[in-house]
Motif scaffolding. Structure first.
Motif, PDB file in Angstrom:
ATOM      1  N   ALA A 258       0.827  -1.214   0.000  1.00 26.63           N
ATOM      2  CA  ALA A 258       0.000   0.000   0.000  1.00 26.63           C
ATOM      3  C   ALA A 258       0.858   1.259   0.000  1.00 26.63           C
ATOM      4  CB  ALA A 258      -0.924  -0.004   1.224  1.00 26.63           C
ATOM      5  N   THR A 259       2.065   1.172   0.516  1.00 31.42           N
ATOM      6  CA  THR A 259       2.953   2.345   0.561  1.00 31.42           C
ATOM      7  C   THR A 259       3.994   2.276  -0.554  1.00 31.42           C
ATOM      8  OG1 THR A 259       4.214   1.176   2.276  1.00 31.42           O
ATOM      9  CG2 THR A 259       2.691   2.866   3.019  1.00 31.42           C
ATOM     10  N   GLY A 260       3.777   1.359  -1.502  1.00 36.31           N
ATOM     11  CA  GLY A 260       4.642   1.281  -2.683  1.00 36.31           C
ATOM     12  C   GLY A 260       6.067   0.878  -2.364  1.00 36.31           C
ATOM     13  N   TYR A 261       6.284   0.112  -1.287  1.00 33.78           N
ATOM     14  CA  TYR A 261       7.640  -0.298  -0.887  1.00 33.78           C
ATOM     15  C   TYR A 261       8.565   0.915  -0.826  1.00 33.78           C
ATOM     16  CZ  TYR A 261       5.709  -4.823  -1.933  1.00 33.78           C
ATOM     17  OH  TYR A 261       4.910  -5.928  -1.940  1.00 33.78           O
ATOM     18  N   SER A 262       8.040   2.004  -0.301  1.00 29.16           N
ATOM     19  CA  SER A 262       8.803   3.253  -0.306  1.00 29.16           C
ATOM     20  C   SER A 262       9.347   3.531   1.088  1.00 29.16           C
ATOM     21  CB  SER A 262       7.892   4.404  -0.724  1.00 29.16           C
ATOM     22  OG  SER A 262       6.934   4.627   0.307  1.00 29.16           O
ATOM     23  N   ASP A 263       9.988   4.669   1.198  1.00 30.26           N
ATOM     24  CA  ASP A 263      10.543   5.141   2.444  1.00 30.26           C
ATOM     25  C   ASP A 263       9.463   5.419   3.504  1.00 30.26           C
ATOM     26  OD1 ASP A 263      12.994   5.669   3.483  1.00 30.26           O
ATOM     27  OD2 ASP A 263      12.730   7.847   3.345  1.00 30.26           O
ATOM     28  N   ARG A 264       8.201   5.423   3.082  1.00 35.83           N
ATOM     29  CA  ARG A 264       7.138   5.664   4.061  1.00 35.83           C
ATOM     30  C   ARG A 264       7.102   4.564   5.118  1.00 35.83           C
ATOM     31  NH1 ARG A 264       1.740   6.033   0.826  1.00 35.83           N
ATOM     32  NH2 ARG A 264       0.792   6.129   2.904  1.00 35.83           N
ATOM     33  N   LEU A 265       7.501   3.369   4.714  1.00 39.07           N
ATOM     34  CA  LEU A 265       7.459   2.236   5.645  1.00 39.07           C
ATOM     35  C   LEU A 265       8.601   1.278   5.319  1.00 39.07           C
ATOM     36  CD1 LEU A 265       5.684   0.877   7.912  1.00 39.07           C
ATOM     37  CD2 LEU A 265       4.734  -0.530   6.069  1.00 39.07           C
ATOM     38  N   LEU A 266       9.550   1.131   6.236  1.00 41.67           N
ATOM     39  CA  LEU A 266      10.627   0.153   6.046  1.00 41.67           C
ATOM     40  C   LEU A 266      10.095  -1.236   6.405  1.00 41.67           C
ATOM     41  CD1 LEU A 266      13.587   2.136   7.686  1.00 41.67           C
ATOM     42  CD2 LEU A 266      12.865   2.106   5.279  1.00 41.67           C
ATOM     43  N   HIS A 267      10.706  -2.264   5.827  1.00 39.49           N
ATOM     44  CA  HIS A 267      10.208  -3.626   6.056  1.00 39.49           C
ATOM     45  C   HIS A 267      10.095  -3.943   7.560  1.00 39.49           C
ATOM     46  CE1 HIS A 267       9.402  -7.847   5.508  1.00 39.49           C
ATOM     47  NE2 HIS A 267      10.452  -8.142   6.253  1.00 39.49           N
ATOM     48  N   GLY A 268      11.146  -3.667   8.298  1.00 35.98           N
ATOM     49  CA  GLY A 268      11.144  -3.995   9.726  1.00 35.98           C
ATOM     50  C   GLY A 268      10.091  -3.212  10.501  1.00 35.98           C
ATOM     51  N   GLU A 269       9.814  -1.997  10.045  1.00 37.37           N
ATOM     52  CA  GLU A 269       8.748  -1.211  10.684  1.00 37.37           C
ATOM     53  C   GLU A 269       7.403  -1.889  10.434  1.00 37.37           C
ATOM     54  OE1 GLU A 269      10.643   3.298  10.289  1.00 37.37           O
ATOM     55  OE2 GLU A 269       9.385   2.546   8.672  1.00 37.37           O
ATOM     56  N   GLY A 270       7.219  -2.361   9.209  1.00 37.53           N
ATOM     57  CA  GLY A 270       5.984  -3.069   8.877  1.00 37.53           C
ATOM     58  C   GLY A 270       5.845  -4.357   9.668  1.00 37.53           C
ATOM     59  N   VAL A 271       6.971  -5.027   9.921  1.00 38.40           N
ATOM     60  CA  VAL A 271       6.940  -6.261  10.713  1.00 38.40           C
ATOM     61  C   VAL A 271       6.477  -5.945  12.138  1.00 38.40           C
ATOM     62  CG1 VAL A 271       8.371  -8.082  11.749  1.00 38.40           C
ATOM     63  CG2 VAL A 271       8.677  -7.478   9.343  1.00 38.40           C
ATOM     64  N   ALA A 272       7.002  -4.859  12.697  1.00 38.81           N
ATOM     65  CA  ALA A 272       6.624  -4.497  14.074  1.00 38.81           C
ATOM     66  C   ALA A 272       5.127  -4.189  14.151  1.00 38.81           C
ATOM     67  CB  ALA A 272       7.453  -3.302  14.535  1.00 38.81           C
TER      68      ALA A 272
END
Ligand code: GLY
Length: 371
Positions: A258-272
């Motif tokens: 949804a955030t286009g794999y962009s700087d808006r959300l890093l993978h690890g942030e999404g995991v948390a």
């Protein structure tokens, strides 16, 4: 101070060494693997600028010569064009079956270089020297390698185990606080999925660890690698238990898409965020107590991490849109969403038996800031 975790896969076993100062000793550890005393390094621009000279000095201290190919930093490097460039460069360097390729960087370089090594001459040996916390605790261990396709992340790849992993925890000091905490999301995940004692220890030591306490960093990376090694030994190719490592990832992938794999959300942030949502869903399904999601969220908040969907900047799709994005994840089996849920902290399990409405409700409430 160096810890070693052994990954005991018959015929493909290897050590993970963990501690500060390992770059300086890289040559000695690589020499133990045998083969030609000339190695090829794949890395990215940021890591090359900060650490390549130290790695090459560490290799030459043991009489190893080396050459390096540098790719742009960032997820876009996990693509066909960079794979082709890497493989052709390795061929031009006359890399042979018994030679060693070094993956020197974060998850992107580890996945790209590992896949290049997997397909070059039907497989050459490679060594992971992970430089990010995320790569040290997750992506450098277990042999998942690959690149992204326009159809999705990590859709092209191979299982190819490294011959050695050198996790130099001294390198974590050059990460931005945001990158460090994103990697910490994966560390917390291990406690949540299988080791409540580790999670309690993180609650007590997490801040010191983030502030630079080296003993705590070594201990956290070691425990994470040990847990991953145990799971990979049981289920190398993710037929079953390995999916436990995907705690939080079904939500995470939808949010990343949804955030286009962009700087808006890093993978690890999404995991948390995904772990917090997985515990919320577990509590609502009556699987764990309501205190558990609160405790997960409290620790993430205490660490200064993103915890809620509302912490992601910018607009997001509605709950139905996010659910749709979940359905495009490669962890979908026979059209059923597979979730990792929990009966408590440290007690995760895999299930395909989750009512869509329950997921919709959690997403809807999370989007409205009601979780
Ligand atoms: N990162 C999840 C796995 O290696 O299986």
């Amino acid at each position: 101070m160096m810890n070693t975790v052994h990954v005991d896969l018959p015929g493909r076993e290897y050590d993970i060494h963990i501690g500060p100062g390992l770059l300086a000793e890289a040559g000695r550890h690589l020499a133990d693997l045998g083969g030609r005393r000339h190695v090829c390094i794949l890395t990215d621009e940021n890591v090359a600028r900060l650490h390549l000279a130290d790695l090459q000095a560490g290799l030459s201290a043991a009489g190893l010569t080396s050459v390096a190919l540098t790719s742009p930093a960032g997820e876009a490097t996990k693509c066909w064009a960079q794979l082709e460039r890497s493989v052709e460069w390795l061929l031009a360097q006359k890399v042979e079956r018994n030679d060693i390729v070094i993956a020197f960087g974060g998850g992107v370089i580890g996945d790209l270089a590992g896949f290049a090594a997997a397909i070059l001459r039907r497989g050459v040996r490679f060594v992971q020297i992970p430089t990010s916390l995320l790569a040290q605790v997750d992506s450098s261990v277990g042999g998942k390698t690959g690149i992204n396709s326009p159809s999705g992340k990590n859709l092209i790849g191979a299982f190819h185990q490294p011959s050695l992993v050198l996790a130099d925890t001294g390198l974590l000091g050059t990460l931005t606080p945001r990158d460090f905490l994103a990697g910490y999301g994966e560390v917390v995940k291990y406690g949540l999925l299988g080791d409540a004692t580790f999670f309690h220890w993180l609650e007590a030591e997490g801040r010191a660890l983030a502030a630079g306490d080296m003993d705590a960093r070594v201990r956290a990376v070691t425990r994470s690698c040990q847990m991953k090694a145990d799971i990979v030994q049981r289920d190398e190719t993710e037929q079953g238990d390995r999916a436990l490592l995907n705690l939080g990832h079904t939500f995470c992938h939808a949010l990343e898409a949804a955030t286009g794999y962009s700087d808006r959300l890093l993978h690890g942030e999404g995991v948390a965020i995904g772990c917090a949502l997985a515990f919320e869903l577990s509590a609502r399904l009556g699987l764990c107590s309501q205190e558990d999601p609160s405790r997960v969220r409290a620790h993430l908040r205490d660490m200064g991490m993103k915890v809620d969907i509302a912490d992601i900047p910018g607009d997001l799709p509605d709950a139905a849109g996010l659910l749709d994005l979940m359905g495009q994840d490669k962890k979908v089996v026979d059209g059923k969403l597979r979730f990792i849920l929990a009966r408590g902290i440290g007690e995760a399990f895999i299930t395909s038996d989750v009512p869509r409405e329950a997921v919709m409700d959690v997403l809807d409430d999370a989007l409205r800031g009601r979780v």
